[in-house]
Design an enzyme around this catalytic site. Structure first.
Site, PDB file in Angstrom:
ATOM      1  N   ARG A   5       0.821  -1.313   0.223  1.00 34.78           N
ATOM      2  CA  ARG A   5      -0.169  -0.016   0.254  1.00 34.78           C
ATOM      3  C   ARG A   5       1.031   1.191   0.123  1.00 34.78           C
ATOM      4  NH1 ARG A   5      -4.351  -1.787   3.835  1.00 34.78           N
ATOM      5  NH2 ARG A   5      -2.808  -0.998   5.471  1.00 34.78           N
ATOM      6  N   VAL A 100       5.004   5.677  -1.757  1.00 37.67           N
ATOM      7  CA  VAL A 100       5.494   5.771  -0.458  1.00 37.67           C
ATOM      8  C   VAL A 100       4.338   6.713   0.307  1.00 37.67           C
ATOM      9  CG1 VAL A 100       7.202   6.751   0.941  1.00 37.67           C
ATOM     10  CG2 VAL A 100       7.897   6.015  -1.259  1.00 37.67           C
ATOM     11  N   GLU A 101       3.758   6.048   1.348  1.00 33.74           N
ATOM     12  CA  GLU A 101       2.698   6.679   1.989  1.00 33.74           C
ATOM     13  C   GLU A 101       3.082   6.920   3.338  1.00 33.74           C
ATOM     14  OE1 GLU A 101      -1.221   5.527   1.693  1.00 33.74           O
ATOM     15  OE2 GLU A 101      -0.797   3.729   0.883  1.00 33.74           O
ATOM     16  N   GLY A 102       2.924   8.287   3.928  1.00 31.87           N
ATOM     17  CA  GLY A 102       3.341   8.893   4.991  1.00 31.87           C
ATOM     18  C   GLY A 102       4.506   9.554   4.671  1.00 31.87           C
ATOM     19  N   GLU A 205      -7.789   2.287   0.069  1.00 28.29           N
ATOM     20  CA  GLU A 205      -6.481   2.195   1.341  1.00 28.29           C
ATOM     21  C   GLU A 205      -6.078   0.930   1.717  1.00 28.29           C
ATOM     22  OE1 GLU A 205      -3.065   3.810   3.000  1.00 28.29           O
ATOM     23  OE2 GLU A 205      -4.524   4.937   1.679  1.00 28.29           O
TER      24      GLU A 205
END
Length: 479
Positions: A5, A100-102, A205
Site C-alpha cells: 500500500r 511511499v505513504e506517510g 487504502e
C-alpha cells in the site's frame, strides 16, 4: 499498504530493495530463479525464505550483527517480492508497490529516506481536485459543492471515530468494525456518490470494505499519524523476483528446507518471509505441524487483494492540468471501477490510465479474460466521457490473488484480531522465525512495514543467537 500500500508519485520501489540487497555481506548466498551466488562464513547459518523487502531487510540486519552465513531462497526469477515492475506500452509500471505513504511528518518514513538517497523520481499525489472530478454513473459530473458536502460529512464521521478508537483498550479487545462505527453515528453510505467516497476512504487504502476492517487499527492510521499525511507515487523507470520452498523441517538440531526442484538445504535457523496469504495455503509444509495456536492466529488475519489495471490509449480524452490527477466513478454497484488516475506528470505522453479495484471485484476480474475487463472499463469510461472516445489499445491486469507464491497483495487487519493474535503471528516456533509486512504491528500492508518487520524479526533472532534470550514473550490477552 503493501500494494504494498504505497500511493503517491513515481519512485522506483524495486531500486530500493536492490540497493538494500547490495549492502549484504559477500558471504550471503542467493538462490533465485536458477542463479546462485555463493559465499561461506563461520558462525550460525540462517536460511531466509523470500527475497522481498522483509527478507532482504532481515538479512542486512543479521549481517550487520555478525550473522553472515546467510542463504536466501527466492521462488521467482527476481528479488523484490510484491515490488514488481513490468514494461507496459513502452514504460515501466509497478504491478505491486507503487507509493511511499506517510511523508512530510515529524518522523521520517525510512522508505522515503531510501528513495531520496537513490534520487528516485517522486511525485506527490494530488487528491485536492477530487470533488471536481466525480462522475455520475450515467454520465455527467456531480456539482463540486455536492461532492464537497459528502466529503466533509465523512471527515466529521472519521474524526468522531478516531476519538472513539483512541478510547478503546490498547489490547483491541473492545474493537469494532469501521462500518459499526459509521452505524453508531447514523451514517451508513447509501447513495452511489456516498459509496464511492466511502470506497475511496477505506477500500482504496485497505483493499477490503469497512464491514470487515478493524476500526482501532486503522482510524487513526499509524502510518499517516507517525510519518505525515502526504503520499508519493513511484514512477522511476529503474523499477520499485524458481526456487519454491515446499517443506520446512525443524527441531532442536536445526532446520532442513526442501524446494520443489528437489534441492535440500540445512541450517541452524530459518526465517520465513512469505505472505500471510501463502501461509494460509498448503504450499509450504511444516514438519512437525505448527502448533494450533499459531495456525489459528494465521487464519484469523486477512490477505487482501488490490488490483491496479493499466490501460493504453492512442490519445488523451480525459481532463488534464492541476487538480485532475484522480477522478471517481460513482456506480450503484459498490467498488465497480471506482478510482481512476491519469499520469500527465508521471509518464508524459504515454496516454495511460490506471483504475483500481479491490476485494471481490479483484477476484472476479482475475478469473475473466482481459478482453472482457477491457470492455467493462471502456463502458465505464464512455459513461464518463462520451461514446466517441478512442478504444484502449492495450491492457495490463495483475493477478496477485491467483499467483500461488503470493495469494493476494497485502494484509489487512480485520475485526476480531487484537494484539494478542498479532504477537502470535510474529512469534517464532523453535528455530523457525517469521517476518513480513503482516508481522508489523503498526504498519502492516506497507513497504515501510515490511522493511521494519524484517529488522524486528531479525532482532528477535539475534537476541536468541547472541544473548541466549530465546523465549519470545506474548503478552496475556486482556479482557
Amino acid at each position: 499498504m503493501l500494494e504494498m500500500r504505497d500511493m503517491g508519485a513515481p519512485i522506483n520501489p524495486l531500486a530500493l530493495i536492490v540497493a538494500l540487497f547490495l549492502t549484504l555481506s559477500s558471504t550471503t548466498t542467493l538462490v533465485v530463479g536458477g542463479f546462485t551466488g555463493f559465499g561461506s562464513a563461520a558462525g550460525p547459518s540462517v536460511i531466509i525464505v523470500g527475497a522481498g523487502m522483509s527478507g532482504i531487510s532481515a538479512g542486512k540486519t543479521l549481517s550487520d550483527a555478525g550473522i553472515k552465513n546467510l542463504l536466501i531462497l527466492e521462488a521467482t526469477d527476481r528479488i523484490g517480492g510484491r515490488m514488481r515492475k513490468t514494461n507496459f506500452a513502452g514504460i515501466n509500471v509497478e504491478m505491486g508497490a507503487n507509493w511511499v505513504e506517510g511523508v512530510n511528518g515529524d518522523t521520517v518514513n525510512p522508505i522515503w529516506t531510501m528513495a531520496n538517497k537513490l534520487n528516485l523520481r517522486k511525485f506527490r499525489s494530488d487528491f485536492d481536485g477530487l470533488s471536481s472530478n466525480a462522475y455520475q454513473e450515467n454520465g455527467g459530473l456531480y456539482e463540486s459543492s455536492v461532492v464537497e458536502g459528502v466529503i466533509d460529512e465523512f471527515d466529521k464521521v472519521d474524526e468522531a471515530a478516531s476519538k472513539y478508537s483512541k478510547a478503546l483498550p490498547p489490547s483491541g479487545s473492545k474493537d469494532i468494525s469501521v462500518l459499526t462505527s459509521q452505524r453508531l453515528q447514523d451514517h451508513v453510505p447509501t447513495t452511489a456518490l456516498e459509496m464511492a467516497v466511502d470506497y475511496f476512504n477505506y477500500d482504496y487504502e485497505f483493499a477490503e470494505p469497512p464491514r470487515v476492517t478493524s476500526l482501532q487499527n486503522t482510524v487513526p492510521l499509524a502510518t499517516f499519524a507517525d510519518f505525515g499525511e502526504d503520499v508519493y507515487f513511484v514512477a522511476d523507470q529503474r523499477g520499485y523476483a524458481s526456487v519454491v520452498v515446499r517443506r520446512i523441517q525443524y527441531g532442536r538440531g536445526g532446520v532442513t528446507v526442501s524446494t520443489e526442484d528437489g534441492s535440500v538445504y540445512k541450517a541452524n535457523y530459518v526465517l520465513v518471509s512469505v505472505s500471510i496469504g501463502v501461509l494460509q495455503t498448503k504450499l509450504i509444509k511444516f514438519e512437525p505441524v505448527l502448533p494450533d495456536w499459531k495456525i489459528l492466529a494465521i487464519y484469523q488475519f486477512d490477505m487482501a487483494v488490490y488490483t491496479k489495471i493499466f490501460l493504453k490509449f492512442p490519445s488523451t480524452f480525459w481532463p488534464q492540468g492541476n487538480g485532475t490527477e484522480f477522478f471517481i466513478y460513482a456506480s450503484e454497484r459498490r467498488g465497480y471501477y471506482p478510482i481512476w488516475q491519469q499520469f500527465e506528470k508521471q509518464y508524459p505522453g504515454a496516454n495511460v490510465l490506471l483504475v483500481t479495484v479491490t476485494d471481490e471485484e479483484s477476484r472476479r476480474i482475475e478469473q475473466q479474460p482481459d478482453s472482457q475487463t477491457k470492455a467493462e472499463c471502456m463502458e465505464v469510461l464512455r459513461n464518463m466521457f462520451g461514446k466517441d472516445i478512442p478504444e484502449a489499445t492495450d491492457i495490463l491486469v495483475p493477478r496477485w490473488w491467483s499467483d500461488r507464491l503470493f495469494r493476494g497483495t497485502f494484509s489487512n487487519w480485520p475485526l476480531g484480531v487484537n494484539r494478542f493474535e498479532y504477537d502470535q503471528i510474529r512469534a517464532p516456533i523453535g528455530r523457525v522465525y517469521f517476518t513480513g509486512e503482516h508481522t508489523s504491528t503498526h504498519y502492516n500492508g506497507y513497504v515501510h512495514g515490511a522493511y521494519l518487520a524484517g529488522i524486528d524479526s531479525a532482532n528477535i533472532m539475534i537476541s536468541c543467537v547472541k544473548k541466549g534470550l530465546c523465549k519470545y514473550e506474548i503478552k496475556p490477552k486482556e479482557s
